[in-house]
Design an enzyme around this catalytic site. Structure first.
Site, mmCIF file in Angstrom:
data_model
loop_
_atom_site.group_PDB
_atom_site.id
_atom_site.type_symbol
_atom_site.label_atom_id
_atom_site.label_comp_id
_atom_site.label_asym_id
_atom_site.label_seq_id
_atom_site.Cartn_x
_atom_site.Cartn_y
_atom_site.Cartn_z
ATOM 1 N N CYS A 406 0.810 -1.217 0.000
ATOM 2 C CA CYS A 406 0.000 0.000 0.000
ATOM 3 C C CYS A 406 0.845 1.269 0.000
ATOM 4 O O CYS A 406 2.010 1.280 0.381
ATOM 5 C CB CYS A 406 -0.935 0.013 1.215
ATOM 6 S SG CYS A 406 -0.079 -0.036 2.797
ATOM 7 N N CYS A 407 0.206 2.341 -0.467
ATOM 8 C CA CYS A 407 0.718 3.709 -0.336
ATOM 9 C C CYS A 407 -0.504 4.592 -0.117
ATOM 10 O O CYS A 407 -1.569 4.092 0.266
ATOM 11 C CB CYS A 407 1.535 4.124 -1.561
ATOM 12 S SG CYS A 407 0.624 4.071 -3.123
ATOM 13 N N ALA A 408 -0.394 5.890 -0.338
ATOM 14 C CA ALA A 408 -1.507 6.781 -0.015
ATOM 15 C C ALA A 408 -2.770 6.432 -0.800
ATOM 16 O O ALA A 408 -3.874 6.425 -0.251
ATOM 17 C CB ALA A 408 -1.102 8.237 -0.273
#
Length: 467
Positions: A406-408
């Site tokens: 995941c990231c933003a």
């Protein structure tokens, strides 16, 4: 685990935990408390405090006019003479704090914080002097002599940022570290009383308090407790994308700061956003993803959350806004999901056991799950080494169970490393195939030719057999 990967995750021991030597079979011997060094720092910092503070007061007194920032409601703040006692207590706490440090590293970190706080505050007093408009007059009774002693040294200048408040933020750590957990509430209570005393002794206006808090948090960011200062890695970055982003954040900071100065009143709170944007601009231009201070468990230090509060809120709202009509995560292949940063509850609903988090700027507190952090800056191509560390982390996490990458937003950074993992695992043969598979799993992914070229360079350096 690869040692390099452990360093990136922040899993290596803090330097102060290694500050011992081996004594044969007797085991490690704790470092002796640095009393002499603490006294040396105190003999330097004490006179420097009074000399620099007094100099700034004298310079302001020579000006024909010194401005002020005061709100109408402040006229209702009562003068409470007894609060001069906690106000003066700061002097004792300042000196004694140096003696609480148990290691040389703790001591030097704390002393440099005190020095930097003084230097920045005095610089602000000289460049932007303000005065307190309250007329206290003569205070009689048991506390009158304490006010008289204060006024022999102090004048109604040196207002923002409040040095009292900034130093209070810096002093909290050594005292909270020194006392038992059961007594920490008492320490916080005394700190709150000292903070309120700057108003109830009529020494400061309200504007000085949040600016003092921001300064204290900034100093804690510059000299973190268990890590090297982010400024040690400062260097002018050459990537064009970094320059563009730094310029955009800097222009936004100037615009918001100008609006705050023009509007005055409640608009002054925009200075908080302006300061946060300016700091983010500096991170993009001079520092790296580690400057956000994201810990191995996905959390951000309290000082960073206070410094960047408005920016973090905007980044979080942006993350939720772009993904509001999308699934929080999508399966790339069996056991590997790609998505945005989850909340603790969302992480449990996904049924994952490990999170591989490549977002630098937002926290992801998921205490019930294993967390692996390889922070990357948003909208900036990661290094080949970062891609290698992240893809290796996914491979290791996948062996332990279902993993969320995941990231933003789950559109770029995390998608890139998920594609790298597909190549690493042999599920995809070429970067083009890996990117196509990731985009099929999560159609909002934004990977194009530059990212494919980056994957190809990584593949050639790390996956191709050495001749």
């Amino acid at each position: 685990m690869d040692r390099r990967l452990g360093d990136v995750h922040g899993l290596t021991r803090p330097p102060e935990l290694n500050s011992h030597r081996s004594e044969g079979v007797a085991g490690p011997v704790a470092e002796a408390r640095p009393w002499r060094r603490a006294l040396a720092w105190l003999l330097f910092l004490g006179p420097f405090f009074f000399a620099s503070y007094g100099f700034a007061t004298w310079v302001s007194s020579q000006r024909s006019e010194v401005g002020f920032i005061v709100f109408a409601w402040e006229r209702h703040i009562p003068l409470l003479p007894w609060t001069i006692v906690p106000y003066w207590l700061m002097d004792l706490l300042y000196g004694f704090s140096l003696l609480l440090c148990t290691t040389r590293r703790q001591l030097d970190t704390h002393a440099w914080r005190l020095l930097l706080t003084q230097l920045i505050a005095v610089g602000c007093f000289l460049l932007f002097p303000l005065r307190c408009t309250f007329e206290r007059g003569e205070v009689s009774g048991a506390f009158g002599w304490m006010f008289a002693a204060l006024m022999r040294f102090d004048q109604p200048y040196n207002q923002a940022p409040s040095l009292h408040i900034a130093l209070l933020v810096v002093l909290l750590e050594p005292y909270l570290r020194a006392v038992p957990r059961a007594c920490q509430g008492l320490v916080v209570g005394v700190a709150l009383l000292i903070g309120v005393s700057v108003l109830t002794t009529w020494q400061h206006h309200f504007f000085d308090i949040p600016t003092g808090l921001w300064l204290g948090c900034f100093v804690l960011w510059v000299f973190p407790t268990d890590a090297r200062s982010p400024l040690r890695r400062a260097a002018l970055r050459r990537e064009r994308s970094r320059w563009h982003l730094a310029l955009a954040y800097a222009m936004a900071a100037l615009s918001v700061g100008g609006l705050a100065a023009y509007g005055g009143g409640a608009w002054l709170w925009l200075l908080w956003l302006s300061g946060a944007l300016a700091l983010v601009a500096a991170i993009y231009l001079l520092l790296d993803a580690e400057a956000f201070g994201k810990r191995a468990d996905g959390s951000l230090p309290l000082a960073v959350r206070c410094l960047l509060g408005p920016y973090l809120l905007c980044a979080w709202l942006n993350s939720r806004g772009w993904t509001r009509q999308l699934a929080m995560a999508d399966p790339v292949t069996a056991g590997v999901l790609l998505g945005r940063l989850p909340t603790a509850a969302e992480g449990q609903r996904l049924g994952i056991t490990v999170i591989v988090d490549v977002c630098a700027e937002l926290p992801c507190p998921t205490p019930a799950l294993r967390h692996t952090v390889i922070p990357m800056l948003d909208l900036v191509p990661p290094s080949l080494e970062q891609i290698e560390h992240a893809s290796a982390a996914i491979a290791e996490a996948r062996a332990a169970g279902p993993v969320l990458v995941c990231c933003a937003l789950g559109f770029a950074r995390s998608a890139l490393v998920a594609a790298a993992w597909l190549l690493r695992a042999g599920i995809a043969a070429t970067p083009e195939e890996a990117v196509a598979q990731v985009q099929k799993a999560r159609p909002a992914v934004v990977l194009g030719p530059p990212q494919i070229d980056l994957l190809r360079c990584w593949q050639q350096q790390y996956l191709q057999p050495k001749s």
